[in-house]
Structure formats: structure tokens, C-alpha cells
Design an enzyme around this catalytic site. Structure first.
Site, PDB file in Angstrom:
ATOM      1  CG  MET A 136       6.983   3.891   3.740  1.00 40.17           C
ATOM      2  SD  MET A 136       8.675   4.477   3.842  1.00 40.17           S
ATOM      3  CE  MET A 136       8.459   6.043   4.637  1.00 40.17           C
TER       4      MET A 136
ATOM      5  CG  HIS B 265      -1.380   9.757   8.930  1.00 36.73           C
ATOM      6  ND1 HIS B 265      -1.904  10.262   7.758  1.00 36.73           N
ATOM      7  CD2 HIS B 265      -0.030   9.703   8.735  1.00 36.73           C
ATOM      8  CE1 HIS B 265      -0.938  10.536   6.914  1.00 36.73           C
ATOM      9  NE2 HIS B 265       0.220  10.191   7.465  1.00 36.73           N
TER      10      HIS B 265
ATOM     11  N   GLY C 146      -4.573  10.708   6.636  1.00 38.71           N
ATOM     12  CA  GLY C 146      -4.162  10.887   5.238  1.00 38.71           C
ATOM     13  C   GLY C 146      -4.208   9.567   4.483  1.00 38.71           C
ATOM     14  CG  HIS C 147      -1.469   6.476   5.514  1.00 37.46           C
ATOM     15  ND1 HIS C 147      -0.938   6.834   6.721  1.00 37.46           N
ATOM     16  CD2 HIS C 147      -0.438   6.467   4.642  1.00 37.46           C
ATOM     17  CE1 HIS C 147       0.363   7.026   6.593  1.00 37.46           C
ATOM     18  NE2 HIS C 147       0.699   6.811   5.345  1.00 37.46           N
TER      19      HIS C 147
ATOM     20  CG  ASP D 258       5.117  12.097   0.164  1.00 42.70           C
ATOM     21  OD1 ASP D 258       6.147  12.342   0.779  1.00 42.70           O
ATOM     22  OD2 ASP D 258       4.077  11.674   0.726  1.00 42.70           O
TER      23      ASP D 258
ATOM     24  NE  ARG E 296      10.546  10.855   8.124  1.00 44.61           N
ATOM     25  CZ  ARG E 296      10.461  10.349   6.885  1.00 44.61           C
ATOM     26  NH1 ARG E 296       9.532  10.760   6.050  1.00 44.61           N
ATOM     27  NH2 ARG E 296      11.320   9.415   6.495  1.00 44.61           N
TER      28      ARG E 296
HETATM   29  P1  AMP Z   1       3.950   7.099   3.600  1.00 47.48           P
HETATM   30  O1  AMP Z   1       3.383   6.031   4.469  1.00 47.48           O
HETATM   31  O2  AMP Z   1       4.344   8.351   4.345  1.00 47.48           O
HETATM   32  O3  AMP Z   1       4.996   6.606   2.649  1.00 47.48           O
HETATM   33  O4  AMP Z   1       2.750   7.588   2.681  1.00 47.48           O
HETATM   34  C1  AMP Z   1       1.983   6.670   1.945  1.00 47.48           C
HETATM   35  C2  AMP Z   1       1.086   7.444   1.025  1.00 47.48           C
HETATM   36  O5  AMP Z   1       0.258   8.319   1.784  1.00 47.48           O
HETATM   37  C3  AMP Z   1       1.871   8.338   0.040  1.00 47.48           C
HETATM   38  O6  AMP Z   1       1.254   8.276  -1.224  1.00 47.48           O
HETATM   39  C4  AMP Z   1       1.733   9.707   0.673  1.00 47.48           C
HETATM   40  O7  AMP Z   1       1.808  10.757  -0.271  1.00 47.48           O
HETATM   41  C5  AMP Z   1       0.351   9.623   1.282  1.00 47.48           C
HETATM   42  N1  AMP Z   1       0.193  10.601   2.350  1.00 47.48           N
HETATM   43  C6  AMP Z   1       1.038  10.854   3.367  1.00 47.48           C
HETATM   44  N2  AMP Z   1       0.595  11.878   4.124  1.00 47.48           N
HETATM   45  C7  AMP Z   1      -0.581  12.286   3.565  1.00 47.48           C
HETATM   46  C8  AMP Z   1      -1.529  13.311   3.871  1.00 47.48           C
HETATM   47  N3  AMP Z   1      -1.367  14.118   4.909  1.00 47.48           N
HETATM   48  N4  AMP Z   1      -2.613  13.431   3.073  1.00 47.48           N
HETATM   49  C9  AMP Z   1      -2.780  12.614   1.998  1.00 47.48           C
HETATM   50  N5  AMP Z   1      -1.930  11.622   1.661  1.00 47.48           N
HETATM   51  C10 AMP Z   1      -0.833  11.471   2.433  1.00 47.48           C
END
Ligand code: AMP
Length: 268
Positions: free
Chosen positions: A20, A24, A26-27, A140, A177
Site C-alpha cells: 500500500m 520502508h 520491511g518492504h 501480517d 503506520r
Molecule cells: P502494506 O504496505 O502494509 O500493506 O504491506 C505490504 C507488504 O509488506 C505485506 O505483505 C506486509 O506483510 C509486508 N510488511 C509490512 N511490514 C513489514 C515488516 N516490518 N517486515 C516485513 N514485511 C512487512
């Protein structure tokens, strides 16, 4: 390692990382894993209205498109797919994906319809991008579990790869967030990862729950949505005598920010 249809037919394998935006570290780790699994990486950036409840943070969700593009460029992403809500959901939409019973427990109990909205957009992204591999974060965990279930139940030709959670040095799981957290919220938010740390020290379900709960109870300004110890595949609560893998998952509100975190542990 799973081999996608593209790779089997001699074509170039394509990996998709759905996001989304507000990217960061994580992505980035998901993108790197995707690059290990396929020759081409696509990142989708779409704040999916279907997965937000009416009183949730859809309108204030961080949107940092230019910075996201920079990160994608730096990570060697070949394709960025960033559709508008109108393109994804033209008027007259009727049909969507149901997460079934798994969609109404744990996260689904507090966010009704959320996991259905996630599955609907993920299936649409799979159909539009046609990846061989798709990478999702264990952060998630229930989302990852329902996506695996959808791929199995609907025979989708995609290999799902789960990626470990990336954390700040102090333990806070990275999240788009986190930027909502005020300086006062920040130390309170650490109670989530500390609770999980205490839980994994134990090896019997009741003790895991009790140890994690004690940390959260000691933080009065944190509003707990749930602390559960569940089967990783179904998200049903495990019994007191359960042995084998389980997920300890927590969701709580800190100030105006809702945070989730989880850890996988082995009981017995
Ligand atoms: P989002 O943009 O929050 O929908 O997340 C996109 C993808 O990144 C999803 O598969 C999340 O599980 C993953 N994600 C979000 N935060 C982290 C994190 N801290 N470490 C690893 N993957 C993450």
C-alpha cells in the site's frame, strides 16, 4: 523453492510484491526476496479502499509515491503498478472473494470485512500482473494465512513466499503506520514486541499467554484488541496442551494508532 509457470515454460519468472506504499525497510526486504526468486520484480502500490472499515484510517493513510518510486528504482524493481481506485473498482462491482470462517476471527473480529477486501484485491492483482511468485510479510500473519488458503482453494498458479518481519533495533515491527506515533506513544508501542519476547520464552500455551499478557497489562495507556495463541494455518486458538507451531499475535491501539505484531513459536 517453488517454480512458477513462467519458469517452467522457459519464460522469465515474475515476482509480485503487493504493497500500500509508504515503503520502508520491511518492504525493501520483500523486494530483495522477490529478486532472489525471480528475474523480474513488480511492486504494486495501491491503498485498497475495500480493506478499510468506515471508521478506519483510509483517508489519512500515508501516501508517499515519489519516495516509493525512488526506493523501487534503488532496489532494481522493473515494474511499478499503481492503479487508481477508479481503475481497480469501476462502478457496478458485485463480486468479491470471501475469506470464509478465517475472515471473521482474530483480526477479522475487530476489522469485519477486512480480510475479504484483502483477498479480493490480491486476486485482482494476481490476474492483472500474472506473477509466478508473490511475496508477503509474516508481519501480517493472518493475511498471509488467508492468501495461502485462497491460492490452495482456488488453484491459483502462484507460489506464495512468506518473508520475516523487519524490526527497529528496539524491537518495534516496521509499519507504515508507525509514522502516526507521537514521541509519547513510541515507548508504549514497544510493549507489543516485548510481550511477544516474553511469550516465546515459555513452551506451554497457558504460560505463553500469561507471560505476554503481563507485559501488556503493565502498560495502562495501551488499549488491547487481542492477544491470541493460534494455529498458523487456521488462526483458531490452540488448546492448553497444544504441541508444535503456533502464532502468538497481538493487536493494540496506542494513542490514535492501531498496531499489530506476531511471532511464531514452538510449543511442547
Ligand atoms: P502494506 O504496505 O502494509 O500493506 O504491506 C505490504 C507488504 O509488506 C505485506 O505483505 C506486509 O506483510 C509486508 N510488511 C509490512 N511490514 C513489514 C515488516 N516490518 N517486515 C516485513 N514485511 C512487512
Amino acid at each position: 523453492m517453488g517454480v512458477g509457470a513462467g519458469a517452467l515454460s522457459g519464460g522469465t519468472a515474475l515476482a509480485l510484491v503487493p504493497t500500500m506504499g509508504a515503503l520502508h525497510e520491511g518492504h525493501r526486504s520483500l523486494i530483495r526476496l522477490a529478486r532472489e526468486r525471480a528475474d523480474q520484480v513488480a511492486v504494486s502500490i495501491f491503498v485498497n479502499p475495500l480493506q478499510f472499515g468506515p471508521s478506519e484510517d483510509f483517508s489519512r493513510y500515508p501516501r508517499t509515491f515519489e519516495a516509493d518510486l525512488e526506493i523501487c528504482r534503488a532496489e532494481g524493481v522493473g515494474i511499478v503498478f499503481a492503479p487508481s481506485a477508479e481503475e481497480m473498482y469501476p462502478p457496478g462491482r458485485q463480486v468479491g472473494v470471501s475469506a470464509g470462517a478465517m475472515g471473521s476471527v482474530v483480526e477479522g473480529e475487530f476489522r469485519p470485512g477486512h480480510l475479504d477486501g484483502v483477498l479480493t484485491v490480491v486476486l485482482k492483482l494476481f490476474n492483472l500482473v500474472q506473477p509466478d511468485v508473490a511475496v508477503f510479510g509474516q508481519k501480517d500473519a493472518q493475511q498471509l494465512a488467508v492468501i495461502r488458503r485462497m491460492v490452495a482453494d482456488l488453484n491459483l498458479p502462484v507460489t506464495v513466499v512468506g518473508a520475516p518481519t523487519i524490526r527497529e533495533p528496539d524491537g518495534l515491527a516496521l509499519s507504515s503506520r508507525n509514522r502516526y506515533l507521537s514521541p509519547e506513544d513510541r515507548p508504549v508501542a514497544l510493549a507489543l514486541s516485548r510481550a511477544l519476547d516474553e511469550g516465546v520464552r515459555e513452551h506451554r500455551a497457558p504460560l505463553v499467554r500469561r507471560a505476554a499478557r503481563a507485559v501488556l497489562d503493565a502498560e495502562p495507556s495501551l488499549v488491547l484488541d487481542y492477544l491470541v495463541l493460534v494455529d498458523p494455518a487456521t488462526f483458531a486458538e490452540v488448546g492448553d496442551d497444544h504441541t508444535g507451531e503456533a502464532i502468538l499475535a497481538v493487536a493494540a491501539r496506542v494513542g490514535t494508532t492501531r498496531l499489530i505484531d506476531n511471532v511464531t513459536l514452538t510449543l511442547g
